[in-house]
Write a protein that holds these residues in place. Structure first.
Motif, PDB file in Angstrom:
ATOM      1  N   UNK A 106       1.125  -1.118   0.060  1.00  9.92           N
ATOM      2  CA  UNK A 106       0.094  -0.101  -0.094  1.00  9.92           C
ATOM      3  C   UNK A 106       1.071   1.140   0.003  1.00  9.92           C
ATOM      4  N   UNK A 107       1.878   0.840   1.179  1.00 15.34           N
ATOM      5  CA  UNK A 107       2.949   3.293   1.155  1.00 15.34           C
ATOM      6  C   UNK A 107       3.593   2.652  -0.014  1.00 15.34           C
ATOM      7  N   UNK A 108       3.853   1.518  -0.781  1.00 19.65           N
ATOM      8  CA  UNK A 108       4.612   2.011  -1.799  1.00 19.65           C
ATOM      9  C   UNK A 108       4.327   1.981  -3.075  1.00 19.65           C
ATOM     10  N   UNK A 109       2.827   1.948  -3.137  1.00 22.23           N
ATOM     11  CA  UNK A 109       1.656   2.454  -4.392  1.00 22.23           C
ATOM     12  C   UNK A 109       1.242   4.003  -3.632  1.00 22.23           C
ATOM     13  N   UNK A 110       1.081   4.189  -2.685  1.00 21.27           N
ATOM     14  CA  UNK A 110       0.594   5.674  -2.703  1.00 21.27           C
ATOM     15  C   UNK A 110       1.433   6.216  -2.766  1.00 21.27           C
ATOM     16  N   UNK A 111       2.251   6.246  -1.644  1.00 15.95           N
ATOM     17  CA  UNK A 111       3.710   7.631  -0.939  1.00 15.95           C
ATOM     18  C   UNK A 111       3.955   8.255  -2.510  1.00 15.95           C
ATOM     19  N   UNK A 112       4.824   6.956  -3.435  1.00 13.49           N
ATOM     20  CA  UNK A 112       5.421   8.131  -4.472  1.00 13.49           C
ATOM     21  C   UNK A 112       4.561   8.523  -5.317  1.00 13.49           C
ATOM     22  N   UNK A 113       3.691   8.364  -5.733  1.00 11.37           N
ATOM     23  CA  UNK A 113       1.788   8.521  -6.454  1.00 11.37           C
ATOM     24  C   UNK A 113       1.835  10.162  -5.713  1.00 11.37           C
ATOM     25  N   UNK A 114       2.042  10.591  -4.794  1.00 11.08           N
ATOM     26  CA  UNK A 114       1.882  12.159  -4.019  1.00 11.08           C
ATOM     27  C   UNK A 114       2.405  13.263  -5.138  1.00 11.08           C
ATOM     28  N   UNK A 115       2.070  14.449  -5.208  1.00  8.19           N
ATOM     29  CA  UNK A 115       3.152  14.955  -5.810  1.00  8.19           C
ATOM     30  C   UNK A 115       3.922  16.095  -5.131  1.00  8.19           C
ATOM     31  N   UNK A 116       5.429  15.791  -5.495  1.00 10.44           N
ATOM     32  CA  UNK A 116       6.217  16.886  -4.420  1.00 10.44           C
ATOM     33  C   UNK A 116       6.539  16.260  -3.376  1.00 10.44           C
ATOM     34  N   UNK A 117       6.648  15.087  -3.196  1.00 11.43           N
ATOM     35  CA  UNK A 117       7.095  14.283  -1.690  1.00 11.43           C
ATOM     36  C   UNK A 117       8.498  14.656  -1.738  1.00 11.43           C
ATOM     37  N   UNK A 118       9.047  14.890  -0.174  1.00 10.95           N
ATOM     38  CA  UNK A 118      10.214  15.409  -0.170  1.00 10.95           C
ATOM     39  C   UNK A 118      10.670  14.867   0.985  1.00 10.95           C
ATOM     40  N   UNK A 119      11.072  13.443   0.969  1.00 11.30           N
ATOM     41  CA  UNK A 119      11.558  12.180   1.758  1.00 11.30           C
ATOM     42  C   UNK A 119      13.052  13.126   2.187  1.00 11.30           C
ATOM     43  N   UNK A 120      13.819  13.902   1.707  1.00 10.65           N
ATOM     44  CA  UNK A 120      15.394  13.974   2.654  1.00 10.65           C
ATOM     45  C   UNK A 120      15.007  14.108   3.842  1.00 10.65           C
ATOM     46  N   UNK A 121      14.244  14.673   4.576  1.00  5.89           N
ATOM     47  CA  UNK A 121      14.642  14.697   5.763  1.00  5.89           C
ATOM     48  C   UNK A 121      13.813  13.359   7.027  1.00  5.89           C
ATOM     49  N   UNK A 122      13.680  12.884   6.157  1.00  6.26           N
ATOM     50  CA  UNK A 122      12.061  11.363   7.248  1.00  6.26           C
ATOM     51  C   UNK A 122      13.378  10.595   7.217  1.00  6.26           C
ATOM     52  N   UNK A 123      13.673  10.271   8.424  1.00  4.55           N
ATOM     53  CA  UNK A 123      14.166   9.347   9.596  1.00  4.55           C
ATOM     54  C   UNK A 123      13.449   7.870   9.697  1.00  4.55           C
TER      55      UNK A 123
END
Ligand SMILES: O=C1O[C@H](COP(=O)(O)O)[C@@H](O)[C@H](O)[C@H]1O
Length: 253
Positions: A49-66
């Motif tokens: 579910x996450x692998x489908x939905x998260x990359x589909x979000x526009x402008x998702x910036x995970x550069x400061x995610x842990x």
């Protein structure tokens, strides 16, 4: 606790985008508040579910995610049971989370050492806190009511000292795992359960509405100060009589 919200979607197809928006909104808030978003991932059905939905979000910036793992199976990363391995191939390869932003176990260790090593990594990643406080933990629930790798009637349910514990006798294979414990889970700023499908209906009723006997592991997730969401679909909600929210597919949580 700020109150539990049980939110029912027509199907997993409508639930998925709402989950992704919830993650993005909590990430925005965390980045504004403290410059980093810490996310605890679970395995099982959440991976796809996450692998489908998260990359589909526009402008998702995970550069400061842990990203850490609420539990993990002690198998090599290239084993199909490795939660890290699945996320690496299906999700991390599609978003801009840095390698240093993923806290994985060391599967070459014994289960005891692996839990100690993972607890140390978590503590190093949260140096200001005695017990790491994640911005968001995503949890699943098995048909027996387990969550993380905390299984019904298991002594680990009573763990009060360790933030991460080894389990060598998991009733669900593979038998060796490491898991966050309740003291850490219940400190998170937000906990979101995702549960879909008719096979979860009866256990969901027991967890959300109570029943005889000791509380099942999933029912023991009660954040002391954080939010608690149960995102479920209609088949999973089939036996519930409690009041739920039915927000429709465009829901922003
Ligand atoms: O074994 C596990 O199962 C639970 C529930 O998985 P689901 O496929 O029924 O959603 C999962 O949350 C946990 O991380 C995993 O190790």
């Amino acid at each position: 606790m700020s109150g539990r919200r049980v939110v029912v979607f027509p199907s997993a197809a409508e639930l998925g985008p709402a989950l992704a928006h919830l993650i993005a909104s909590r990430a925005d808030k965390a980045l504004l508040d403290h410059g980093r978003f810490s996310l605890g991932l679970s395995g099982g059905s959440l991976v796809s579910m996450l692998s489908k939905e998260l990359p589909a979000l526009p402008d998702l910036d995970c550069s400061h995610w842990l990203a850490g793992f609420c539990d993990e199976r002690l198998v090599p990363f290239d084993d199909g049971e490795s939660t890290y391995g699945l996320y690496k191939n299906q999700l991390f390869s599609k978003i801009n989370i840095p390698d240093s932003g993923v806290l994985a176990i060391d599967p070459s260790l014994s289960v005891q050492e692996c839990a100690e090593d993972y607890a140390r990594k978590l503590k190093e990643a949260f140096p200001k806190e005695d017990i790491p406080v994640f911005d968001l933990l995503l949890l699943g629930m098995g048909p027996d009511g387990h969550t993380c790798s905390l299984f019904p009637d298991h002594p680990l349910l009573e763990e009060t000292q360790k933030i991460v514990a080894p389990i060598g006798d998991s009733p669900k294979p593979p038998p060796q795992r490491v898991t966050m414990t309740f003291p850490m889970v219940n400190l998170a700023r937000c906990v979101v359960f995702v549960s879909t499908g008719g096979s979860k209906a009866s256990v969901l009723k027991q967890v959300l509405e109570g029943g005889e006997g000791p509380a099942l592991p999933a029912a023991r997730v009660v954040p002391s100060h954080g939010e608690l969401f149960w995102l479920i679909d209609e088949p999973a909600a089939a036996s519930l009589t409690l009041q739920v929210e039915r927000p429709g597919s465009a829901a922003k949580l």
